[in-house]
Design a protein around this motif. Sequence first.
Motif, PDB file in Angstrom:
ATOM      1  N   LEU A  14       3.599  11.292  14.132  1.00  0.00           N
ATOM      2  CA  LEU A  14       3.806  10.296  13.053  1.00  0.00           C
ATOM      3  C   LEU A  14       5.035   9.988  12.339  1.00  0.00           C
ATOM      4  O   LEU A  14       5.587   9.013  12.181  1.00  0.00           O
ATOM      5  CB  LEU A  14       2.588  10.474  12.052  1.00  0.00           C
ATOM      6  N   PRO A  15       5.751  11.208  11.799  1.00  0.00           N
ATOM      7  CA  PRO A  15       7.179  11.055  11.134  1.00  0.00           C
ATOM      8  C   PRO A  15       7.984  10.270  11.892  1.00  0.00           C
ATOM      9  O   PRO A  15       8.787   9.435  11.394  1.00  0.00           O
ATOM     10  CB  PRO A  15       7.438  12.383  10.763  1.00  0.00           C
ATOM     11  N   GLY A  16       8.106  10.375  13.279  1.00  0.00           N
ATOM     12  CA  GLY A  16       8.950   9.550  14.040  1.00  0.00           C
ATOM     13  C   GLY A  16       8.612   8.078  13.788  1.00  0.00           C
ATOM     14  O   GLY A  16       9.570   7.242  13.865  1.00  0.00           O
ATOM     15  N   PHE A  17       7.342   7.747  13.975  1.00  0.00           N
ATOM     16  CA  PHE A  17       6.891   6.327  13.732  1.00  0.00           C
ATOM     17  C   PHE A  17       7.479   5.809  12.259  1.00  0.00           C
ATOM     18  O   PHE A  17       7.852   4.586  12.208  1.00  0.00           O
ATOM     19  CB  PHE A  17       5.360   5.922  13.890  1.00  0.00           C
ATOM     20  N   PHE A  18       7.160   6.656  11.250  1.00  0.00           N
ATOM     21  CA  PHE A  18       7.521   6.378  10.073  1.00  0.00           C
ATOM     22  C   PHE A  18       9.038   6.086   9.704  1.00  0.00           C
ATOM     23  O   PHE A  18       9.476   5.151   9.133  1.00  0.00           O
ATOM     24  CB  PHE A  18       7.010   7.201   8.993  1.00  0.00           C
ATOM     25  N   LYS A  19       9.640   6.987  10.580  1.00  0.00           N
ATOM     26  CA  LYS A  19      11.244   6.751  10.410  1.00  0.00           C
ATOM     27  C   LYS A  19      11.537   5.378  11.171  1.00  0.00           C
ATOM     28  O   LYS A  19      12.335   4.707  10.465  1.00  0.00           O
ATOM     29  CB  LYS A  19      11.759   7.837  11.051  1.00  0.00           C
ATOM     30  N   VAL A  20      11.130   5.022  12.222  1.00  0.00           N
ATOM     31  CA  VAL A  20      11.421   3.859  13.045  1.00  0.00           C
ATOM     32  C   VAL A  20      10.982   2.553  12.128  1.00  0.00           C
ATOM     33  O   VAL A  20      11.721   1.688  11.849  1.00  0.00           O
ATOM     34  CB  VAL A  20      11.087   3.820  14.075  1.00  0.00           C
ATOM     35  N   ASP A  26      10.769  -5.480  11.918  1.00  0.00           N
ATOM     36  CA  ASP A  26       9.795  -6.163  12.524  1.00  0.00           C
ATOM     37  C   ASP A  26       8.579  -4.932  13.177  1.00  0.00           C
ATOM     38  O   ASP A  26       8.443  -5.082  14.440  1.00  0.00           O
ATOM     39  CB  ASP A  26      10.036  -7.157  13.522  1.00  0.00           C
ATOM     40  N   PHE A  27       8.437  -3.852  12.560  1.00  0.00           N
ATOM     41  CA  PHE A  27       7.619  -2.876  13.165  1.00  0.00           C
ATOM     42  C   PHE A  27       7.043  -2.165  12.011  1.00  0.00           C
ATOM     43  O   PHE A  27       7.713  -1.373  11.221  1.00  0.00           O
ATOM     44  CB  PHE A  27       8.693  -1.821  13.604  1.00  0.00           C
ATOM     45  N   THR A  28       5.857  -2.652  11.803  1.00  0.00           N
ATOM     46  CA  THR A  28       5.089  -1.955  10.776  1.00  0.00           C
ATOM     47  C   THR A  28       3.647  -1.129  11.306  1.00  0.00           C
ATOM     48  O   THR A  28       2.968  -1.577  12.152  1.00  0.00           O
ATOM     49  CB  THR A  28       4.632  -3.205   9.662  1.00  0.00           C
ATOM     50  N   ILE A  29       3.341  -0.218  10.671  1.00  0.00           N
ATOM     51  CA  ILE A  29       2.458   0.682  10.806  1.00  0.00           C
ATOM     52  C   ILE A  29       1.372   0.219   9.764  1.00  0.00           C
ATOM     53  O   ILE A  29       1.370   0.599   8.589  1.00  0.00           O
ATOM     54  CB  ILE A  29       2.608   2.218  10.503  1.00  0.00           C
ATOM     55  N   GLU A  30       0.266  -0.381  10.077  1.00  0.00           N
ATOM     56  CA  GLU A  30      -0.569  -1.089   9.363  1.00  0.00           C
ATOM     57  C   GLU A  30      -1.817   0.012   8.935  1.00  0.00           C
ATOM     58  O   GLU A  30      -2.391  -0.005   8.060  1.00  0.00           O
ATOM     59  CB  GLU A  30      -1.321  -2.182  10.117  1.00  0.00           C
ATOM     60  N   CYS A  31      -2.151   0.863   9.819  1.00  0.00           N
ATOM     61  CA  CYS A  31      -2.985   1.729   9.511  1.00  0.00           C
ATOM     62  C   CYS A  31      -3.076   2.968  10.443  1.00  0.00           C
ATOM     63  O   CYS A  31      -2.414   2.816  11.664  1.00  0.00           O
ATOM     64  CB  CYS A  31      -4.491   1.182   9.622  1.00  0.00           C
ATOM     65  N   VAL A  32      -3.632   4.136  10.281  1.00  0.00           N
ATOM     66  CA  VAL A  32      -3.677   5.308  11.010  1.00  0.00           C
ATOM     67  C   VAL A  32      -5.249   5.493  11.284  1.00  0.00           C
ATOM     68  O   VAL A  32      -6.079   5.420  10.175  1.00  0.00           O
ATOM     69  CB  VAL A  32      -2.901   6.558  10.318  1.00  0.00           C
ATOM     70  N   VAL A  33      -5.604   5.667  12.601  1.00  0.00           N
ATOM     71  CA  VAL A  33      -7.174   5.791  12.738  1.00  0.00           C
ATOM     72  C   VAL A  33      -7.196   7.241  13.398  1.00  0.00           C
ATOM     73  O   VAL A  33      -6.464   7.560  14.508  1.00  0.00           O
ATOM     74  CB  VAL A  33      -7.621   4.840  13.885  1.00  0.00           C
ATOM     75  N   LEU A  43      -1.109  13.905   6.802  1.00  0.00           N
ATOM     76  CA  LEU A  43       0.199  13.287   6.910  1.00  0.00           C
ATOM     77  C   LEU A  43       0.279  11.898   6.542  1.00  0.00           C
ATOM     78  O   LEU A  43       0.954  11.440   5.987  1.00  0.00           O
ATOM     79  CB  LEU A  43       0.838  13.505   8.439  1.00  0.00           C
ATOM     80  N   ALA A  44      -0.725  11.052   7.344  1.00  0.00           N
ATOM     81  CA  ALA A  44      -0.724   9.657   6.975  1.00  0.00           C
ATOM     82  C   ALA A  44      -0.677   9.226   5.629  1.00  0.00           C
ATOM     83  O   ALA A  44      -0.128   8.476   4.998  1.00  0.00           O
ATOM     84  CB  ALA A  44      -1.578   8.923   7.886  1.00  0.00           C
ATOM     85  N   GLN A  45      -1.786   9.945   5.148  1.00  0.00           N
ATOM     86  CA  GLN A  45      -2.401   9.672   3.668  1.00  0.00           C
ATOM     87  C   GLN A  45      -0.919  10.248   2.723  1.00  0.00           C
ATOM     88  O   GLN A  45      -0.471   9.494   1.833  1.00  0.00           O
ATOM     89  CB  GLN A  45      -3.516  10.576   3.218  1.00  0.00           C
ATOM     90  N   ALA A  46      -0.283  11.215   2.895  1.00  0.00           N
ATOM     91  CA  ALA A  46       0.855  11.635   2.299  1.00  0.00           C
ATOM     92  C   ALA A  46       2.126  10.711   2.279  1.00  0.00           C
ATOM     93  O   ALA A  46       2.761  10.382   1.172  1.00  0.00           O
ATOM     94  CB  ALA A  46       1.446  12.984   2.464  1.00  0.00           C
ATOM     95  N   ALA A  47       1.810   9.860   3.341  1.00  0.00           N
ATOM     96  CA  ALA A  47       3.038   8.787   3.609  1.00  0.00           C
ATOM     97  C   ALA A  47       2.512   7.556   2.887  1.00  0.00           C
ATOM     98  O   ALA A  47       3.343   6.680   3.067  1.00  0.00           O
ATOM     99  CB  ALA A  47       3.329   8.576   5.008  1.00  0.00           C
ATOM    100  N   GLY A  48       1.354   7.371   2.455  1.00  0.00           N
ATOM    101  CA  GLY A  48       0.885   6.347   1.889  1.00  0.00           C
ATOM    102  C   GLY A  48       0.334   5.234   2.864  1.00  0.00           C
ATOM    103  O   GLY A  48       0.255   4.336   2.497  1.00  0.00           O
TER     104      GLY A  48
END
Length: 188
Positions: A14-20, A26-33, A43-48
């Motif tokens: 996940l952290p790698g995705f958040f960094k990119v 044009d690269f957004t993480i809409e949600c983590v399932v 981790l996802a919740q901590a990243a908001g």
Amino acid sequence: MKLAIFVSGSGSLLPGFFKVEKESSDFTIECVVANRQCGGVELAQAAGKEVLVVNQFDEQLLNYLADHMVDTICLAGFLQILPANFVKNFPGKIYNTHPALLPAFGGKGMYGAKVHQAVAEAGAQETGFTVHEVTENIDEGPIVFQKTVPILPTDDWKTIEINVKNIEKDFYPLVIKGLGEGKIMQTP
Ligand code: GRF
């Protein structure tokens, strides 16, 4: 790209995705399932990030993803087989990373430590990771990217795992971004 990242474990990718995401427009993480409570959820919740924990891959989840305009799903340590009925809604738009060079060391039951143990036992001189399209057949979807990682005779399976994960965590989100930009072509 509007991504949903699917996790079952520690969420180490996940952290790698958040960094990119931070570095791209044009690269957004809409949600983590997630299919269970796990480190990835925390981790996802901590990243908001918005997080959904589900065990049904049904119409309701499809509606949720549609509401979030998700166009691409990335499996990132997700340990459940997605039903064909779900997969068919995202043709060629669900990706996974497998921690070895497919088609070797893949298939049912080959995940996590088991993969690296099998690679070590086989005495392979190299391993790596494989980004592939997800189809209903485990680890058999078209390969879109592979990167090799050398194995030294002194490496045990834990060292192999660490070395693969170190490379994979940086490359996987970049490969996905490259796919979105048409810079990485899927194999026909
Ligand atoms: C990665 O190595 C990936 O190849 C595999 O799961 C690992 C990430 O899961 N599919 P986790 O973050 O260690 O739970």
